[in-house]
Write a protein that holds these residues in place. Structure first.
Motif, PDB file in Angstrom:
ATOM      1  N   THR A 240     -14.282   2.042   7.171  1.00 17.75           N
ATOM      2  CA  THR A 240     -13.529   0.786   7.193  1.00 17.75           C
ATOM      3  C   THR A 240     -13.895  -0.003   8.443  1.00 17.75           C
ATOM      4  O   THR A 240     -13.789   0.517   9.559  1.00 17.75           O
ATOM      5  CB  THR A 240     -12.025   1.051   7.170  1.00 17.75           C
ATOM      6  OG1 THR A 240     -11.709   1.842   6.032  1.00 17.75           O
ATOM      7  CG2 THR A 240     -11.249  -0.253   7.122  1.00 17.75           C
ATOM      8  N   ALA A 312     -14.356   1.974   0.507  1.00 11.22           N
ATOM      9  CA  ALA A 312     -13.444   1.849   1.644  1.00 11.22           C
ATOM     10  C   ALA A 312     -12.451   0.738   1.325  1.00 11.22           C
ATOM     11  O   ALA A 312     -12.843  -0.331   0.834  1.00 11.22           O
ATOM     12  CB  ALA A 312     -14.210   1.536   2.925  1.00 11.22           C
ATOM     13  N   ASP A 314      -8.554  -1.222   2.709  1.00 11.22           N
ATOM     14  CA  ASP A 314      -7.529  -1.328   3.748  1.00 11.22           C
ATOM     15  C   ASP A 314      -6.766  -2.629   3.511  1.00 11.22           C
ATOM     16  O   ASP A 314      -7.231  -3.495   2.752  1.00 11.22           O
ATOM     17  CB  ASP A 314      -8.147  -1.324   5.146  1.00 11.22           C
ATOM     18  CG  ASP A 314      -7.140  -0.896   6.208  1.00 11.22           C
ATOM     19  OD1 ASP A 314      -5.952  -0.720   5.865  1.00 11.22           O
ATOM     20  OD2 ASP A 314      -7.546  -0.752   7.377  1.00 11.22           O
TER      21      ASP A 314
END
Length: 925
Positions: A240, A312, A314
């Motif tokens: 990330t 990834a 987030d």
């Protein structure tokens, strides 16, 4: 191999198969392990089935009976080598049974009913004294999952197997640690649904198959046996990035996510959230907040994905959104500052959807009730400057107010300020002019041009040249008049039609009679309907209204233009005219005359062009220019054999276009030599046509001619002369045909006239002393002859007359004579006689003896060629005497007084048979 199994503690005892067998052999059952299980006379029995290939006698089988309500005590039973079991001494109750094969690690423990643990096991209810049978169990083969890890860091990697239970919960079912890259295997797995987790502490955890969490992991179904191929690169996880969101957290401001990835993903997707809820359509790296999210907490979720890597994801918190700020426009006023005149507020450009309100002021003070877009001046405003305030409100934004410049002071006197107009064509590159009309004398005028209501920077003159920036927009001009330093009037024109994009057309094509010209209109406003009109030296050509026009002789010598008119609703109708072409030339496609054969000369025929045109030429062989071949004629060489020929004719004339016209291609150039005739030009001789080398594959035919007239039937490559051709010259025509090539006829040169000749022959005896004579036979009248005698094939020097006398030097040799005939206009021909026999040596015979009846006469032959054989014939009075054929003859009375002679005939192979007669003798008595 470590197996992680979650169990509640319990105490139980199991008897192995060996003990069970011993007890069974003495008829003793195993005692209960815990007295808590009710005792009685009941029993439970059944059969344990193992996976194929496993012997129950050695598997170490066991059975445990548990109270169904409490998993804390058990009782064992006896088991036979065949896998049959019985648990006795049981009281009434509800039970659960567990089965194991202690000596076979590959066989999983099991509970009755196919369960894998106590909780899910099927219960068995036993009544007092009941002998319950058929409680069978099948134990399953243990499963395993194996693969190879790569990308393992120095700290090592863990492989964790997770199993999904019947309640939908995951629990750990196996574990293995690897210190470096290599194979792994997690075994002892019961039938069920599994997945894998790969953990390093260095890289992001990943789940099978390249998933970021347990919920999204790909499931693995284990049904016993080994599963392989579950390879993983534990370093293949996108890290990330450290992301940043730039921009103001207010309505109308653009927010943008930026950041740098260690490994660049193939794709990054975004979703903006308001108070945790996805905002419809907000899926790019930028987002402009709207009024709907004022006061909401904004965040953005991103997902980076790359083939072969774990994605990834987030969420970044941005903050609370506040109202935005409107940029207020500066309004302006139009109208005349005369009492009773109407002023109009021009608000300027505000964001779409803005609601506007107005407040008029006089010398800075609000005018009560003056809140409309227009305001009628009253006497109260005389001598005062008038302005307008425009306030804009828009959902999600703070209100904003713009103030105009003041105009005036307002006066009561009359003031003339006409509304201006705009002249000119509203098209890109055209110049528009503000037509002001007549204002009050002394007024100073200023200008501002507008495109669809927006002021055009720097456009403050009375004229304005339109650019592509104004395309598709309406144009207006506002004229401001000042008098005595005061603004007395601001007058806007009406808007024009939309500005059109209209390009000057061009004309493509050759300006020559017969050619088609094409109007290329260039770029016009999308959707414009175009019409065309062609002109010749400024005069419209009737009916020439298409985008193309084919030139005729009527346009010869005239320059051509085309006018293109574009029309489109809402736009000005615009006509653009092309530049004039050069004068239209009269041209023709050249032709080629001549035969397409090596050594022939081709000629370019230009046809009719405009008078005064000068020409240049270039010849081509199969499309390739022939170096130096720039004349109107060209003689073909062997280099062009097998190729087609064209010629370019370029015509130039001042005031006209330079035009090049190309002829049609000829057929392929053939190789066709002139034939020759070989052979003797004499009646009876055979002539042969020698064709030379023609193009390979050419089929040849022949025709012979005598003094220009075809000889019937003479169509072979050879011809035997007859008397019909005597005195005539001979030619042969050879015709060659080959597909793709010209059919060519080549005629030989004429021969001399055909002579009548004969083979000479030699007369007289071929014997020493004879004079030979050459007989010519019949030749063409007027032929003169010369002779040459030969002995054994060798010319005899000086022997050039028609006769030749043989001497002893010729004895035994052969003779020939060559006769040469010459006659003007005819060939000189030499004919040789046949070879004679060898020259013989002969003698005139003589008679010896007495010329008297009864006497014998003898013929003496003399000297002849050696080997000559003789025969004789005696004559009396010139008449052969019958039977008198010997070399002697006895005179008879019949010969008395008669002259007697003898003929001697000599014969010898290779020689002429020669007869020689003696002189006559006359018997005297």
């Amino acid at each position: 191999m470590n197996i992680l199994v979650t169990r509640r503690p319990r105490a139980w005892a199991v008897l192995g198969a060996v003990i069970a067998l011993v007890l069974a052999s003495v008829g003793i059952s195993a005692a209960p392990a815990n007295a808590a299980i009710p005792s009685g006379t009941g029993s439970i029995s059944g059969h344990i089935t193992l996976p194929a290939g496993i012997d129950p006698a050695t598997a170490g089988l066991s059975v445990g009976v548990f109270e169904a309500s409490v998993d804390n005590s058990s009782m064992g039973g006896s088991i036979t080598p065949a896998g049959d079991f019985v648990v006795s001494g049981l009281g009434a109750g509800t039970y659960k049974l567990e089965f194991r094969a202690w000596n076979e690690p590959s066989v999983l423990p099991g509970w009755y009913g196919g369960a894998v643990d106590f909780a899910s096991a099927k219960t068995v209810t036993l009544t007092a004294g009941q002998q319950l049978t058929g409680i069978d169990a099948t134990l399953a083969q243990a499963g395993s999952i194996a693969g190879v890890l790569s990308g393992v860091p120095a700290s090592g990697a863990n492989v964790i197997a997770w199993r999904l239970d019947s309640s939908g919960q995951w629990s750990q079912a196996g574990y293995q640690n690897l210190a470096a890259n290599g194979p792994y295997e997690i075994s002892g797995l019961a039938v069920g649904t599994y997945t894998l987790q790969f953990n390093t502490g260095t890289y992001r955890d990943q789940y099978w198959k390249l998933q970021a969490d347990l919920a999204s992991a790909t499931r693995i179904e284990v049904a016993g046996g080994a599963l392989t191929g579950f390879d993983a690169d534990v370093s293949a996880g996108l890290v990330t990035p450290s992301l940043n969101v730039a921009g103001s957290r207010q309505v109308g401001s653009v927010l943008q996510v930026t950041g740098t990835w260690e490994t660049q993903p193939d794709t990054v997707s975004y979703q903006w959230l308001a108070n945790g809820t996805a905002i419809a359509g907000a899926t790019s790296s930028t987002y402009t907040p709207t009024a709907a999210v004022v006061g909401a907490s904004i965040s953005v979720r991103f997902v980076g994905e790359k083939a072969g890597y774990v994605s990834a994801t987030d969420v970044i918190q941005v903050g609370t959104i506040s109202k935005g700020l409107i940029t207020a426009a500066t309004p302006s006023i139009t109208g005349t500052t005369v009492t009773g005149a109407t002023l109009t507020a021009v608000p300027g450009t505000w964001p779409t959807g803005t609601t506007l309100t107005y407040q008029w002021t006089a010398s800075g003070a609000n005018i009560a009730g003056a809140t409309g877009k227009t305001f009628v001046l009253t006497s109260a405003q005389q001598g005062r400057l008038v302005a307008v305030l425009v306030t804009g409100t828009l959902a999600g934004y703070e209100p904003a107010t713009g103030r105009s410049a003041g105009i005036g002071p307002s006066q009561a006197d009359g003031y003339t300020a006409p509304t201006p107009t705009v002249s000119g064509t509203p098209a890109v590159a055209s110049t528009l002019t503000a037509v002001t009309g007549t204002w009050t004398s002394g007024t100073v005028l200023s200008y501002q041009w507008y495109a669809s209501g927006a002021a055009i920077s720097g456009a403050t003159a009375s004229t304005f040249k339109l650019t592509s920036a104004q395309a598709g927009k309406t144009i207006s001009v506002t004229v401001t008049g000042k008098l005595g330093g005061n603004t007395r009037a601001v007058k806007p024109s009406a808007a024009t039609a939309k500005v059109a994009t209209a390009t000057t057309p061009t004309v493509a094509g050759t300006a020559a009679v017969g050619s088609t010209l094409t109007a290329t209109p260039g770029a016009w406003t999308t959707g414009s309907a175009l019409t065309y009109q062609w002109y010749a030296s400024g005069t419209a050509i009737s009916g020439a209204t298409a985008s193309t026009f084919k030139l005729t002789s009527t346009q010869a010598g005239k320059a051509i233009t085309v006018a293109v008119k574009g029309t489109l609703s809402g736009y000005a109708t615009v006509t653009k005219t092309s530049a004039a072409t050069a004068k239209v030339a009269t041209v023709a496609t050249p032709t080629i005359s001549g035969t397409a054969e090596v050594a022939s000369t081709l000629t370019a025929k230009t046809g009719t062009w405009t008078t005064g045109t000068t020409f240049t030429y270039q010849w081509y062989a199969s499309g390739t220019a022939i170096a130096g071949a720039t004349a109107s004629t060209f003689k073909l060489t062997s280099a062009q054999a097998g190729k087609t020929i064209t010629v370019d004719v370029k015509g130039t004339l001042s005031g006209y276009p330079t035009i090049t016209k190309t002829s049609a291609a000829t057929v392929t150039v053939a190789t066709a030599p002139t034939p020759t005739i070989s052979g003797t030009l004499a009646v009876g001789s055979t002539l042969t046509a020698t064709t030379g080398t023609w193009t390979t594959g050419t089929a040849l035919t022949y025709q012979w001619y005598a003094s220009g007239t075809a000889i019937s039937g003479a169509t072979a490559s050879t011809f035997k002369l007859t008397s019909a051709q005597a005195g005539k010259a001979i030619t042969v025509a050879v015709k060659g045909t080959l597909s793709g090539y010209p059919t060519i006829t080549k005629t030989s040169a004429a021969t001399a006239k055909v002579a009548t000749v004969a083979t000479p022959w030699i007369s007289e005896w071929i014997a020493v002393g004879s004079t030979l004579k050459a007989n010519t036979g019949t030749w063409t009248t007027g032929t003169t002859f010369t002779y040459q005698w030969y002995v054994n094939g060798a010319a005899v020097s000086g022997a050039t007359s028609s006769t030749y006398t043989l001497t002893t030097a010729h004895a035994g040799k052969t003779i020939t004579v060559a006769v040469k005939g010459t006659l003007s206009g005819y060939p000189t021909i030499t004919k040789t006689s046949e070879v004679t026999p060898k020259v013989a040596t002969v003698a005139t015979p003589t008679i010896s003896g007495t010329a008297k009846v009864g006497s014998t006469l003898t013929a003496k032959t003399g000297t002849w060629t050696t080997g000559t054989a003789f025969t004789y014939q005696w004559y009396a009075g010139g008449t052969a005497i019958p039977g008198a054929t010997a070399s002697t003859y006895q005179l008879a009375t019949a010969q008395k007084g008669t002259a007697v002679s003898v003929l001697v005939t000599g014969t010898l192979s290779g020689y002429q048979t020669i007869v020689k007669g003696s002189s006559a003798v006359v018997p005297v008595g």
